[in-house]
Write a protein that holds these residues in place. Structure first.
Motif, PDB file in Angstrom:
ATOM      1  N   THR A 146      40.314  56.434  39.688  1.00 28.26           N
ATOM      2  CA  THR A 146      40.134  56.558  38.173  1.00 28.26           C
ATOM      3  C   THR A 146      40.378  55.260  37.561  1.00 28.26           C
ATOM      4  N   VAL A 147      40.100  55.137  36.097  1.00 24.27           N
ATOM      5  CA  VAL A 147      40.589  53.760  35.409  1.00 24.27           C
ATOM      6  C   VAL A 147      41.756  53.201  35.919  1.00 24.27           C
ATOM      7  N   PRO A 148      42.751  53.680  36.057  1.00 22.71           N
ATOM      8  CA  PRO A 148      43.964  52.897  36.334  1.00 22.71           C
ATOM      9  C   PRO A 148      43.915  52.334  37.772  1.00 22.71           C
ATOM     10  N   GLU A 149      43.478  53.089  38.693  1.00 19.37           N
ATOM     11  CA  GLU A 149      43.292  52.839  39.852  1.00 19.37           C
ATOM     12  C   GLU A 149      42.128  51.877  40.082  1.00 19.37           C
ATOM     13  N   LEU A 150      41.180  51.841  39.288  1.00 17.69           N
ATOM     14  CA  LEU A 150      40.264  50.851  39.149  1.00 17.69           C
ATOM     15  C   LEU A 150      40.706  49.294  38.938  1.00 17.69           C
ATOM     16  N   ASP A 151      41.610  49.433  37.732  1.00 16.16           N
ATOM     17  CA  ASP A 151      42.435  48.278  37.438  1.00 16.16           C
ATOM     18  C   ASP A 151      43.143  47.555  38.332  1.00 16.16           C
ATOM     19  N   GLU A 152      43.704  48.379  39.171  1.00 17.76           N
ATOM     20  CA  GLU A 152      44.676  47.685  40.165  1.00 17.76           C
ATOM     21  C   GLU A 152      43.769  47.200  41.164  1.00 17.76           C
ATOM     22  N   GLU A 153      42.760  47.813  41.612  1.00 20.64           N
ATOM     23  CA  GLU A 153      41.714  46.918  42.386  1.00 20.64           C
ATOM     24  C   GLU A 153      41.164  45.752  41.743  1.00 20.64           C
ATOM     25  N   ILE A 154      40.896  45.517  40.501  1.00 17.42           N
ATOM     26  CA  ILE A 154      40.367  44.380  40.029  1.00 17.42           C
ATOM     27  C   ILE A 154      41.553  43.536  40.128  1.00 17.42           C
ATOM     28  N   ARG A 155      42.839  43.722  39.887  1.00 15.43           N
ATOM     29  CA  ARG A 155      43.739  42.685  39.969  1.00 15.43           C
ATOM     30  C   ARG A 155      43.790  42.219  41.296  1.00 15.43           C
ATOM     31  N   THR A 156      43.926  42.903  42.309  1.00 15.69           N
ATOM     32  CA  THR A 156      43.833  42.662  43.638  1.00 15.69           C
ATOM     33  C   THR A 156      42.715  41.548  43.959  1.00 15.69           C
ATOM     34  N   LEU A 157      41.470  42.164  43.553  1.00 13.92           N
ATOM     35  CA  LEU A 157      40.363  41.297  43.894  1.00 13.92           C
ATOM     36  C   LEU A 157      40.424  39.869  43.218  1.00 13.92           C
ATOM     37  N   LEU A 158      41.024  39.833  41.868  1.00 12.98           N
ATOM     38  CA  LEU A 158      40.829  38.609  41.327  1.00 12.98           C
ATOM     39  C   LEU A 158      42.057  37.535  42.079  1.00 12.98           C
ATOM     40  N   ARG A 159      42.994  38.164  42.235  1.00 11.24           N
ATOM     41  CA  ARG A 159      44.126  37.565  43.166  1.00 11.24           C
ATOM     42  C   ARG A 159      43.555  37.053  44.265  1.00 11.24           C
ATOM     43  N   ARG A 160      42.913  37.734  45.144  1.00  7.78           N
ATOM     44  CA  ARG A 160      42.189  37.457  46.469  1.00  7.78           C
ATOM     45  C   ARG A 160      41.091  36.374  46.284  1.00  7.78           C
ATOM     46  N   MET A 161      40.615  36.234  45.120  1.00  5.48           N
ATOM     47  CA  MET A 161      39.531  35.406  44.693  1.00  5.48           C
ATOM     48  C   MET A 161      40.182  33.692  44.472  1.00  5.48           C
ATOM     49  N   GLY A 162      41.534  33.884  44.366  1.00  7.22           N
ATOM     50  CA  GLY A 162      42.158  32.608  44.196  1.00  7.22           C
ATOM     51  C   GLY A 162      42.682  32.388  42.897  1.00  7.22           C
ATOM     52  N   GLY A 163      42.745  33.683  42.232  1.00  8.78           N
ATOM     53  CA  GLY A 163      43.470  33.594  40.870  1.00  8.78           C
ATOM     54  C   GLY A 163      44.856  33.646  40.701  1.00  8.78           C
ATOM     55  N   ARG A 164      45.192  33.891  39.569  1.00 10.35           N
ATOM     56  CA  ARG A 164      46.747  33.971  39.159  1.00 10.35           C
ATOM     57  C   ARG A 164      47.377  35.214  39.662  1.00 10.35           C
ATOM     58  N   GLU A 165      48.621  35.412  39.799  1.00 13.41           N
ATOM     59  CA  GLU A 165      49.217  36.508  40.059  1.00 13.41           C
ATOM     60  C   GLU A 165      49.068  37.764  39.154  1.00 13.41           C
ATOM     61  N   THR A 166      48.954  37.269  37.826  1.00 11.59           N
ATOM     62  CA  THR A 166      49.025  38.418  36.473  1.00 11.59           C
ATOM     63  C   THR A 166      47.745  37.959  35.972  1.00 11.59           C
ATOM     64  N   PHE A 167      47.196  39.127  35.297  1.00  8.03           N
ATOM     65  CA  PHE A 167      45.724  38.685  34.358  1.00  8.03           C
ATOM     66  C   PHE A 167      45.993  39.774  33.175  1.00  8.03           C
ATOM     67  N   SER A 168      45.277  39.167  32.044  1.00  6.22           N
ATOM     68  CA  SER A 168      45.343  39.787  30.682  1.00  6.22           C
ATOM     69  C   SER A 168      44.722  41.185  30.692  1.00  6.22           C
ATOM     70  N   ALA A 169      45.023  42.208  29.823  1.00  2.98           N
ATOM     71  CA  ALA A 169      44.347  43.312  29.970  1.00  2.98           C
ATOM     72  C   ALA A 169      43.026  43.112  29.655  1.00  2.98           C
ATOM     73  N   GLU A 170      42.732  42.073  28.631  1.00  2.07           N
ATOM     74  CA  GLU A 170      41.307  41.700  28.215  1.00  2.07           C
ATOM     75  C   GLU A 170      40.412  41.303  29.376  1.00  2.07           C
ATOM     76  N   ILE A 171      40.982  40.366  30.205  1.00  3.31           N
ATOM     77  CA  ILE A 171      40.228  40.117  31.504  1.00  3.31           C
ATOM     78  C   ILE A 171      40.049  41.256  32.460  1.00  3.31           C
ATOM     79  N   VAL A 172      40.883  42.279  32.389  1.00  2.00           N
ATOM     80  CA  VAL A 172      40.650  43.130  33.414  1.00  2.00           C
ATOM     81  C   VAL A 172      39.475  44.324  32.797  1.00  2.00           C
ATOM     82  N   GLU A 173      39.500  44.395  31.619  1.00  2.00           N
ATOM     83  CA  GLU A 173      38.660  45.197  30.972  1.00  2.00           C
ATOM     84  C   GLU A 173      37.177  44.657  31.048  1.00  2.00           C
TER      85      GLU A 173
END
Length: 259
Positions: A146-173
């Protein structure tokens, strides 16, 4: 886990083609063209080496993301290969290897087939990480999220790419828009039977990958005359960190294929 030192190619100039961020090294003996994961662009390889010995690592950039945001999505992997392969033809002037992971394997596979169809130099080797063979797809947990599940995977992916711990809703979108379009292309891509690749294949599985269990990689023996199966330590996102075991495997395949 050992991490490889990374950085921009010394003196690297902006590429003359939109398919690369920087110009491939003209002095390299062999190139490794690294296709991006679903939802991502070439910068996902920012933690990877740019050069290892005579081997040049060259991330590939797709439309509809990062510096190509204004360009429309390709829609299907077939249409992508139709423009990508002719676009990078000048850089197929020496032995090259295609590396890709999960969703990136499918456009890389179609591109390898397209080189043969167009009579161009085929890859010397094809390295597929964490993806089922195309004639047994579409397959993958992401395809049903689902969209919420995809968003959580995106946050995990961005963190694993070396990013911050939190990301804005705009970046996730922004990332979600790319990911959804890429997943649609994945769903549309199917082969009724194995299409043999014009080169040797190395299929890489990961011992803690719950998305693509490593035994599924064995079916790549149906897609080429010469296939090696490798099992590495890590999970589905471990490749982002350029683990030394993976880099050494790619370099060994590249160097032996170029001999």
């Amino acid at each position: 886990m050992v991490r490889v030192a990374v950085g921009r190619r010394p003196g690297g100039a902006r590429s003359s083609t939109p398919w690369f961020l920087t110009e491939p090294d003209p002095d390299a003996r062999v190139r490794v063209l690294c296709f991006p994961y679903s939802g991502c662009g070439a910068s996902m390889y920012q933690r990877w080496p740019t050069r290892r010995g005579d081997v040049d690592f060259v991330p590939v950039q797709f439309p509809f993301r990062e510096n190509r945001t204004r360009e429309p999505h390709f829609g299907t992997y077939e249409r992508l290969a139709d423009v990508l392969v002719p676009g990078i033809e000048p850089y197929l002037d020496r032995p090259y290897v295609l590396f890709s992971h999960c969703g990136g394997v499918l456009p890389a596979y179609e591109s390898a087939l397209r080189t043969a169809e167009l009579g161009l130099r085929p890859p010397a080797a094809f390295i597929a990480s964490s993806q089922v063979v195309p004639h047994r797809g579409p397959y993958g947990r992401f395809l049903g999220l689902t969209v919420p599940e995809l968003d959580e995977e995106i946050r995990t992916l961005l963190r694993r790419m070396g990013g911050r711990e939190t990301f804005s809703a705009e970046i996730v979108e922004i990332v979600r828009d790319v990911l959804v379009a890429d997943l649609d292309a994945n769903r549309r891509y199917s082969k009724p039977a194995p299409a043999l690749l014009p080169c040797r294949v190395t299929a890489v599985g990961w011992d803690h990958d719950v998305d693509i269990p490593s035994p599924l990689m064995d079916a790549w023996t149906e897609c080429a005359d010469e296939v090696e199966i490798a099992l590495l330590h890590g999970d589905h996102y471990s490749f982002l960190e350029a683990p030394e075991e993976l880099v050494e495997l790619i370099v060994e395949v590249a160097e032996s294929s170029a001999a």
